[in-house]
Design a protein around this motif. Structure first.
Motif, PDB file in Angstrom:
ATOM      1  N   UNK A  32       0.866  -1.168   0.000  1.00  0.00           N
ATOM      2  CA  UNK A  32       0.000   0.000   0.000  1.00  0.00           C
ATOM      3  C   UNK A  32       0.905   1.221   0.000  1.00  0.00           C
ATOM      4  N   UNK A  33       0.454   2.296  -0.572  1.00  0.00           N
ATOM      5  CA  UNK A  33       1.276   3.484  -0.697  1.00  0.00           C
ATOM      6  C   UNK A  33       2.140   3.401  -1.938  1.00  0.00           C
ATOM      7  N   UNK A  34       2.886   4.487  -2.179  1.00  0.00           N
ATOM      8  CA  UNK A  34       3.756   4.553  -3.350  1.00  0.00           C
ATOM      9  C   UNK A  34       5.108   5.122  -2.972  1.00  0.00           C
ATOM     10  N   UNK A  35       6.091   4.771  -3.755  1.00  0.00           N
ATOM     11  CA  UNK A  35       7.442   5.313  -3.551  1.00  0.00           C
ATOM     12  C   UNK A  35       7.970   4.994  -2.168  1.00  0.00           C
ATOM     13  N   UNK A  36       8.553   6.023  -1.504  1.00  0.00           N
ATOM     14  CA  UNK A  36       9.123   5.828  -0.172  1.00  0.00           C
ATOM     15  C   UNK A  36       8.062   5.490   0.870  1.00  0.00           C
ATOM     16  N   UNK A  37       6.795   5.764   0.546  1.00  0.00           N
ATOM     17  CA  UNK A  37       5.700   5.516   1.487  1.00  0.00           C
ATOM     18  C   UNK A  37       5.121   4.105   1.354  1.00  0.00           C
ATOM     19  N   UNK A  38       5.566   3.320   0.385  1.00  0.00           N
ATOM     20  CA  UNK A  38       5.022   1.978   0.162  1.00  0.00           C
ATOM     21  C   UNK A  38       5.414   1.049   1.313  1.00  0.00           C
ATOM     22  N   UNK A  39       4.450   0.291   1.798  1.00  0.00           N
ATOM     23  CA  UNK A  39       4.655  -0.681   2.870  1.00  0.00           C
ATOM     24  C   UNK A  39       3.859  -1.938   2.548  1.00  0.00           C
ATOM     25  N   UNK A  40       4.321  -3.106   3.022  1.00  0.00           N
ATOM     26  CA  UNK A  40       3.488  -4.308   2.895  1.00  0.00           C
ATOM     27  C   UNK A  40       2.188  -4.087   3.686  1.00  0.00           C
ATOM     28  N   UNK A  41       1.150  -4.794   3.310  1.00  0.00           N
ATOM     29  CA  UNK A  41      -0.117  -4.672   4.036  1.00  0.00           C
ATOM     30  C   UNK A  41       0.071  -5.059   5.494  1.00  0.00           C
ATOM     31  N   UNK A  42       0.839  -6.101   5.763  1.00  0.00           N
ATOM     32  CA  UNK A  42       1.041  -6.562   7.137  1.00  0.00           C
ATOM     33  C   UNK A  42       2.336  -7.366   7.220  1.00  0.00           C
ATOM     34  N   UNK A  43       2.930  -7.365   8.413  1.00  0.00           N
ATOM     35  CA  UNK A  43       4.048  -8.247   8.728  1.00  0.00           C
ATOM     36  C   UNK A  43       3.782  -8.841  10.105  1.00  0.00           C
ATOM     37  N   UNK A  44       4.481  -9.931  10.417  1.00  0.00           N
ATOM     38  CA  UNK A  44       4.301 -10.562  11.720  1.00  0.00           C
ATOM     39  C   UNK A  44       5.627 -11.135  12.196  1.00  0.00           C
ATOM     40  N   UNK A  45       5.826 -11.091  13.520  1.00  0.00           N
ATOM     41  CA  UNK A  45       7.025 -11.666  14.132  1.00  0.00           C
ATOM     42  C   UNK A  45       6.644 -12.480  15.362  1.00  0.00           C
ATOM     43  N   UNK A  46       7.568 -13.375  15.756  1.00  0.00           N
ATOM     44  CA  UNK A  46       7.586 -13.925  17.101  1.00  0.00           C
ATOM     45  C   UNK A  46       8.578 -13.055  17.862  1.00  0.00           C
ATOM     46  N   UNK A  47       8.235 -12.705  19.113  1.00  0.00           N
ATOM     47  CA  UNK A  47       9.105 -11.886  19.955  1.00  0.00           C
ATOM     48  C   UNK A  47       9.209 -12.553  21.317  1.00  0.00           C
ATOM     49  N   UNK A  48      10.424 -12.693  21.827  1.00  0.00           N
ATOM     50  CA  UNK A  48      10.660 -13.414  23.067  1.00  0.00           C
ATOM     51  C   UNK A  48      11.497 -12.586  24.030  1.00  0.00           C
ATOM     52  N   UNK A  49      11.016 -12.453  25.259  1.00  0.00           N
ATOM     53  CA  UNK A  49      11.815 -11.925  26.352  1.00  0.00           C
ATOM     54  C   UNK A  49      12.161 -13.094  27.261  1.00  0.00           C
ATOM     55  N   UNK A  50      13.377 -13.087  27.805  1.00  0.00           N
ATOM     56  CA  UNK A  50      13.845 -14.150  28.695  1.00  0.00           C
ATOM     57  C   UNK A  50      14.541 -13.512  29.893  1.00  0.00           C
ATOM     58  N   UNK A  51      14.910 -14.319  30.858  1.00  0.00           N
ATOM     59  CA  UNK A  51      15.616 -13.781  32.029  1.00  0.00           C
ATOM     60  C   UNK A  51      16.935 -13.110  31.638  1.00  0.00           C
ATOM     61  N   UNK A  52      17.615 -13.615  30.603  1.00  0.00           N
ATOM     62  CA  UNK A  52      18.874 -12.987  30.193  1.00  0.00           C
ATOM     63  C   UNK A  52      18.639 -11.789  29.270  1.00  0.00           C
ATOM     64  N   UNK A  53      17.441 -11.612  28.772  1.00  0.00           N
ATOM     65  CA  UNK A  53      17.060 -10.459  27.938  1.00  0.00           C
ATOM     66  C   UNK A  53      15.615 -10.098  28.297  1.00  0.00           C
ATOM     67  N   UNK A  54      15.418  -9.500  29.514  1.00  0.00           N
ATOM     68  CA  UNK A  54      14.070  -9.324  30.056  1.00  0.00           C
ATOM     69  C   UNK A  54      13.341  -8.040  29.667  1.00  0.00           C
ATOM     70  N   UNK A  55      13.969  -7.206  28.829  1.00  0.00           N
ATOM     71  CA  UNK A  55      13.425  -5.880  28.555  1.00  0.00           C
ATOM     72  C   UNK A  55      13.374  -5.600  27.060  1.00  0.00           C
ATOM     73  N   UNK A  56      12.263  -5.021  26.618  1.00  0.00           N
ATOM     74  CA  UNK A  56      12.143  -4.470  25.277  1.00  0.00           C
ATOM     75  C   UNK A  56      12.178  -2.952  25.403  1.00  0.00           C
TER      76      UNK A  56
END
Length: 159
Positions: A32-56
């Motif tokens: 959606x969008x054009x040129x520098x403003x173009x973006x995929x409609x959606x993206x998805x990730x898995x995100x994990x916090x752990x005791x050794x990396x407990x902060x986002x």
């Protein structure tokens, strides 16, 4: 007794600049969008916090982000939607906790494990899709200027 799962290995996650670990799992290649403003409609990730990396770390994106707790927790999300405003939402399975959180584009957001949590696995959907050009980290100076009343309690969420 529940078997311990090494989610980072199981899901092939890598270190994330915000903290924790992640892997993009989906990109809708229509744009959606054009040129520098173009973006995929959606993206998805898995995100994990752990005791050794407990902060986002506190950051914002121009897109709306939908968060779904998949395993573990509780994990606290700190939202700074406007100067002087701080909201805290806990994703978890306990009373008063949620399994889903929607964060509007432009809202500062950080996260941290709480209580005795060993990890929190969250899946995120970004609409329109994520682009690094839309991403910004909050600095300690910005936190002090825009959210002075909360700054002391949020220092662990800035670089």
């Amino acid at each position: 007794m529940e078997r311990t799962i090494d989610w980072a290995s199981r899901l092939d996650l890598a270190a994330h600049a915000e903290g924790g670990y992640f892997r993009r799992i989906y990109t809708d290649h229509r744009s959606q969008g054009r040129g520098d403003d173009a973006r995929p409609w959606a993206t998805s990730i898995h995100y994990l916090l752990t005791r050794d990396a407990p902060v986002g770390r506190l950051h914002r994106n121009r897109s709306t982000i939908l968060h779904y707790l998949q395993h573990g927790g509780p994990v606290e999300y700190v939202l700074l939607p406007a100067p002087g405003v701080c909201r805290r939402i806990v994703l978890g399975y306990g009373d008063g906790q949620d399994l889903f959180l929607a964060v509007d584009g432009g809202c500062w957001k950080g996260s941290r494990l709480t209580g005795d949590a060993t990890h929190a696995l969250v899946s995120e959907v970004v609409v329109p899709g994520f682009d690094y050009a839309d991403h910004e980290f909050m600095t300690a100076d910005e936190l002090g200027r825009s959210h002075a009343a909360f700054a002391d309690g949020l220092q662990d969420l800035v670089r």
